[in-house]
Design an enzyme around this catalytic site. Structure first.
Site, PDB file in Angstrom:
ATOM      1  N   TRP A   4      85.192  79.489  41.096  1.00 17.03           N
ATOM      2  CA  TRP A   4      83.696  79.667  41.391  1.00 17.03           C
ATOM      3  C   TRP A   4      83.461  78.580  42.220  1.00 17.03           C
ATOM      4  O   TRP A   4      82.398  78.670  43.069  1.00 17.03           O
ATOM      5  CB  TRP A   4      83.228  79.362  39.924  1.00 17.03           C
ATOM      6  CG  TRP A   4      81.794  79.098  39.906  1.00 17.03           C
ATOM      7  CD1 TRP A   4      81.186  78.019  39.968  1.00 17.03           C
ATOM      8  CD2 TRP A   4      80.542  80.164  40.008  1.00 17.03           C
ATOM      9  NE1 TRP A   4      79.803  78.378  39.956  1.00 17.03           N
ATOM     10  CE2 TRP A   4      79.367  79.374  39.966  1.00 17.03           C
ATOM     11  CE3 TRP A   4      80.683  81.466  39.823  1.00 17.03           C
ATOM     12  CZ2 TRP A   4      78.173  80.211  40.035  1.00 17.03           C
ATOM     13  CZ3 TRP A   4      79.637  82.251  39.916  1.00 17.03           C
ATOM     14  CH2 TRP A   4      78.276  81.817  40.080  1.00 17.03           C
ATOM     15  N   ASP A  15      90.427  86.013  42.732  1.00 16.19           N
ATOM     16  CA  ASP A  15      89.077  85.420  41.768  1.00 16.19           C
ATOM     17  C   ASP A  15      87.900  85.168  42.724  1.00 16.19           C
ATOM     18  O   ASP A  15      87.364  84.085  42.304  1.00 16.19           O
ATOM     19  CB  ASP A  15      89.427  84.327  40.916  1.00 16.19           C
ATOM     20  CG  ASP A  15      88.308  84.038  40.035  1.00 16.19           C
ATOM     21  OD1 ASP A  15      87.714  85.052  39.432  1.00 16.19           O
ATOM     22  OD2 ASP A  15      88.575  83.102  39.284  1.00 16.19           O
ATOM     23  N   TYR A  16      87.536  85.635  43.816  1.00  9.81           N
ATOM     24  CA  TYR A  16      86.140  85.608  44.517  1.00  9.81           C
ATOM     25  C   TYR A  16      85.103  85.821  43.522  1.00  9.81           C
ATOM     26  O   TYR A  16      85.258  86.881  42.782  1.00  9.81           O
ATOM     27  CB  TYR A  16      86.221  86.058  45.500  1.00  9.81           C
ATOM     28  CG  TYR A  16      86.893  85.409  47.033  1.00  9.81           C
ATOM     29  CD1 TYR A  16      86.521  84.611  47.545  1.00  9.81           C
ATOM     30  CD2 TYR A  16      88.242  85.885  46.977  1.00  9.81           C
ATOM     31  CE1 TYR A  16      86.988  83.602  48.593  1.00  9.81           C
ATOM     32  CE2 TYR A  16      88.948  85.271  47.877  1.00  9.81           C
ATOM     33  CZ  TYR A  16      88.348  84.184  48.768  1.00  9.81           C
ATOM     34  OH  TYR A  16      89.134  83.493  49.986  1.00  9.81           O
ATOM     35  N   GLU A  17      84.020  84.807  43.319  1.00  7.21           N
ATOM     36  CA  GLU A  17      83.039  85.518  42.425  1.00  7.21           C
ATOM     37  C   GLU A  17      81.593  85.366  43.179  1.00  7.21           C
ATOM     38  O   GLU A  17      80.743  85.578  42.251  1.00  7.21           O
ATOM     39  CB  GLU A  17      83.064  84.266  41.359  1.00  7.21           C
ATOM     40  CG  GLU A  17      84.543  84.194  40.696  1.00  7.21           C
ATOM     41  CD  GLU A  17      84.362  83.596  39.456  1.00  7.21           C
ATOM     42  OE1 GLU A  17      83.512  82.873  38.875  1.00  7.21           O
ATOM     43  OE2 GLU A  17      85.499  83.446  38.536  1.00  7.21           O
ATOM     44  N   ASN A  18      81.455  85.143  44.356  1.00  5.74           N
ATOM     45  CA  ASN A  18      80.085  85.281  44.826  1.00  5.74           C
ATOM     46  C   ASN A  18      80.315  86.142  45.963  1.00  5.74           C
ATOM     47  O   ASN A  18      81.107  85.933  47.290  1.00  5.74           O
ATOM     48  CB  ASN A  18      79.691  83.971  45.009  1.00  5.74           C
ATOM     49  CG  ASN A  18      79.143  83.175  43.796  1.00  5.74           C
ATOM     50  OD1 ASN A  18      78.231  83.562  43.220  1.00  5.74           O
ATOM     51  ND2 ASN A  18      79.924  82.303  43.670  1.00  5.74           N
TER      52      ASN A  18
END
Length: 300
Positions: free
Chosen positions: A105, A146-149
């Site tokens: 994140w 785990d890229y989140e944007n």
């Protein structure tokens, strides 16, 4: 998109490995994301019959100030997670695998975002080189995404799919996982639809769905099983966090099995928070997997 003969050979090898390891169980444990001086050796590994994956969090494509670095990743996990400690835990427990989770994140106060590189192929080349170096240094077996944007239109699926394919084709890694959650399923579904053959597990963050009962968890699992491959989808738990909590999680696992889903793995976030309760959820998750009668699908 046409795959090269080498990639097709790799896929065939993965299929063969699938048969070889079809009775295995897998435990995924994120570790090192919060700066807590957690140690790999503190986490209980109860049985050689479970493949225990430590997911070092995180390797980030950014400078310390948070500026995008065009595919040049650096490790930002807890300093206690050293190359020596990874080598030691793997020597002590041959069933241990180590992965680097990519992005997360934030980096400090800087929220991280997938950015569309001006030259995607240059980004891929840089990412392959930097992650190969990190994998060799830290004795890694794989990567977790785990890229989140994300921006509205994204090169994410192509860049990450090719990154995984090339790392596997060069035998830098043997396992790749993805970690979507409810607001990021779109880019991950595109990635999975295009490159699912090189993705081994889906560490979906069910705790972000904010369901707190076993029946609610089952309903959420059904939805994500339709979006991804049910046999690659792992139930997940956040220690002292969001979503289902306490032993209700294990009631949910039992319900999943009763309803026909093979629970052959569990993902926990994270070891950083588990030390204070003596890794209760890691212990109980492993015992659940050991006592489960469903056949496994682990293949790496």
């Amino acid at each position: 998109m046409t795959k090269s003969p080498l990639i097709l050979l790799h896929v065939a090898a993965v299929a063969l490995a699938f048969l070889q390891f079809s009775d295995g169980k897998v435990m995924m444990e994120y570790i090192g994301a919060t700066g807590v001086p957690v140690k790999l050796s503190s986490v209980p590994i109860l049985s050689p019959d479970i493949s225990f994956h430590f997911i070092l969090s995180f390797a980030i494509d950014a400078t310390p100030s948070g500026k995008a670095n065009n595919g040049k990743f650096s490790p930002y996990w807890a300093s206690t997670l050293t190359p020596k400690s990874v080598a030691q835990i793997k020597a002590q427990h041959p069933n241990v695998r180590a992965l680097a989770s990519l992005s997360g994140w934030s980096l400090g106060d800087k929220v991280l975002r997938w950015y569309n590189p001006p030259d995607p192929d240059r980004w891929i080349s840089n990412a392959v080189s930097s992650l190969t170096a990190i994998a060799k240094t830290y004795h890694l077996d794989g990567i977790d995404i785990d890229y989140e944007n994300f921006p509205r239109n994204s090169t994410f699926a192509y860049c990450i799919g090719e990154l995984i394919s090339r790392l596997k084709n060069r035998r830098v890694i043997s396992v790749a996982t993805i970690a979507p959650f409810y607001t990021t399923v779109g880019p991950y579904i595109e990635l999975f639809n295009r490159y699912g053959e090189v993705i081994d597990f889906v560490n979906y963050q069910f705790y972000t769905d904010k369901v707190r009962s076993p029946t609610g968890y089952l309903a959420a699992f059904r939805v994500r099983a339709e979006q991804f491959d049910a046999e690659k989808l792992l139930p997940s738990y956040e220690v002292d966090g969001r979503g289902i909590q306490g032993d209700a999680f294990f009631e949910a696992l039992q319900l999943l099995e009763t309803e026909g889903f093979g629970v052959n793995g569990v993902m926990i976030f994270s070891a950083d928070d588990s030390a204070k309760n003596d890794y209760y959820y890691e212990r109980k998750s492993q015992n659940f997997l050991l006592n489960s009668t469903t056949s496994g699908y682990y293949r790496g």
